[in-house]
Each structure stands twice: as C-alpha cells, then as structure tokens.
Design a protein around this motif. Structure first.
Motif, PDB file in Angstrom:
ATOM      1  N   ARG A   1       0.837  -1.196   0.000  1.00 42.11           N
ATOM      2  CA  ARG A   1       0.000   0.000   0.000  1.00 42.11           C
ATOM      3  C   ARG A   1       0.874   1.248   0.000  1.00 42.11           C
ATOM      4  NH1 ARG A   1      -2.818  -3.367  -1.180  1.00 42.11           N
ATOM      5  NH2 ARG A   1      -4.762  -4.127  -0.288  1.00 42.11           N
ATOM      6  N   PRO A   2       0.347   2.364  -0.508  1.00 39.34           N
ATOM      7  CA  PRO A   2       1.132   3.610  -0.501  1.00 39.34           C
ATOM      8  C   PRO A   2       1.529   4.000   0.920  1.00 39.34           C
ATOM      9  CG  PRO A   2      -0.853   3.852  -1.826  1.00 39.34           C
ATOM     10  CD  PRO A   2      -0.964   2.536  -1.124  1.00 39.34           C
ATOM     11  N   GLY A   3       2.702   4.598   1.026  1.00 38.84           N
ATOM     12  CA  GLY A   3       3.144   5.132   2.303  1.00 38.84           C
ATOM     13  C   GLY A   3       3.622   4.090   3.289  1.00 38.84           C
ATOM     14  N   THR A   4       3.855   2.861   2.821  1.00 38.06           N
ATOM     15  CA  THR A   4       4.320   1.830   3.738  1.00 38.06           C
ATOM     16  C   THR A   4       5.767   1.474   3.424  1.00 38.06           C
ATOM     17  OG1 THR A   4       3.463   0.082   2.298  1.00 38.06           O
ATOM     18  CG2 THR A   4       2.008   0.840   4.062  1.00 38.06           C
ATOM     19  N   SER A   5       6.441   0.913   4.419  1.00 36.03           N
ATOM     20  CA  SER A   5       7.844   0.546   4.220  1.00 36.03           C
ATOM     21  C   SER A   5       8.159  -0.648   5.112  1.00 36.03           C
ATOM     22  CB  SER A   5       8.757   1.722   4.556  1.00 36.03           C
ATOM     23  OG  SER A   5       8.567   2.091   5.900  1.00 36.03           O
ATOM     24  N   GLY A   6       9.401  -1.104   5.043  1.00 36.17           N
ATOM     25  CA  GLY A   6       9.820  -2.234   5.860  1.00 36.17           C
ATOM     26  C   GLY A   6       9.351  -3.574   5.322  1.00 36.17           C
ATOM     27  N   HIS A   7       9.070  -3.626   4.011  1.00 34.22           N
ATOM     28  CA  HIS A   7       8.565  -4.869   3.430  1.00 34.22           C
ATOM     29  C   HIS A   7       9.694  -5.841   3.094  1.00 34.22           C
ATOM     30  CE1 HIS A   7       4.631  -3.122   3.076  1.00 34.22           C
ATOM     31  NE2 HIS A   7       5.088  -2.121   2.368  1.00 34.22           N
ATOM     32  N   ASN A   8       9.439  -7.125   3.338  1.00 31.91           N
ATOM     33  CA  ASN A   8      10.295  -8.193   2.821  1.00 31.91           C
ATOM     34  C   ASN A   8       9.458  -8.959   1.816  1.00 31.91           C
ATOM     35  OD1 ASN A   8      12.543  -7.777   4.656  1.00 31.91           O
ATOM     36  ND2 ASN A   8      11.156  -8.486   6.237  1.00 31.91           N
TER      37      ASN A   8
END
Length: 144
Positions: free
Chosen positions: A28-35
């Motif tokens: 989703r927009p504005g999210t981070s920290g994804h693996n």
C-alpha cells in the motif's frame, strides 16, 4: 511484575523472530519495511548517465523492473548496483523495501537501509494480470 517485564524483554530480542514476508497485493502507498520474494518478469533501463572516463562515483543507472509473486506484480525501481541483480527470470528477495508514489502509482524501491538478494528460484507462477502499479492513487487532502 518484575518477572513479566524480564520475560517480555527476552521475547523482543532482535534476531530471534523470522522476518515477516509481504505479498505483492498487500503493498500500500506510504508503507515501508517490506520483505518480499519476487520473480523478475521484465526489466528496462530508463536512465544511464555516466562520465566518459567511466568513474563509478559519477555513474547513475536506473531501471524499471516488473516483478511479482503469485498475487500480482509491481514496478520496482532499481538503482545503480541493484540494476545488475535484476535479471529477467531471476528470483530476488527485497529486504526492507518501501513504496514510493511516482506519477500517482506505486513503485517498490530499496534504499540504503534495505537490500536486494538473489535467491533460489521460486516455485510460484507470477500473476501478471494484477499490476499494483496500474492502480492510480490520488493525493486526497482530508478536511477535518
């Protein structure tokens, strides 16, 4: 109460829990920290600037890659050294990736706080007809 406090601390020690992995259709927009573990469908060089003397310090390369998993695909913006890892058909794990919005659509990116790792070929078939980068997002100002 003291014992509970100590127990809690032991549980939150870094390095004990496996990183949670995100599926492409959950981005989703504005999210981070994804693996995410994804296959590279295609890659296209969009910018290649460098000095004639070939000094690495000044070289700037950007490619746009379509990559995805069994839930969908998204455009990944690969920069510089990342470009070399983005080979069509390869499987890569992106760690600590974030979502950028570019011209109203989502792009996946890995900055200096994340990394790109080439991994074992994944067994899934990429769902190419669900492209998360084709969903347009408008910046809506919510008036309180």
């Amino acid at each position: 109460a003291l014992l509970i406090g100590q127990k809690k601390m032991a549980e939150t020690k870094p390095g004990l829990r496996k990183p949670a992995f995100t599926k492409v259709d959950q981005l989703r927009p504005g999210t981070s920290g994804h693996n995410v573990t994804v296959k590279i469908v295609s890659t296209k060089m969009v910018l290649q600037k460098g000095r004639a003397d070939g000094s690495q310090a000044r070289q700037m390369r950007i490619s746009e890659c379509i990559l995805g998993d069994e839930t969908g695909v998204i455009i990944f913006t690969a920069r510089n050294d990342q470009v070399d890892l983005m080979k069509e058909g390869s499987t890569v794990t992106l760690r600590n990736a974030k979502i950028d919005i570019y011209k109203g659509s989502m792009r996946l990116a890995v900055d200096k706080w994340g990394r790109v790792e080439v991994t074992e070929p994944a067994s899934f078939t990429v769902k190419e007809d669900t492209n998360m980068s084709l969903i347009e997002y408008e910046l809506v100002n919510v008036v309180e």
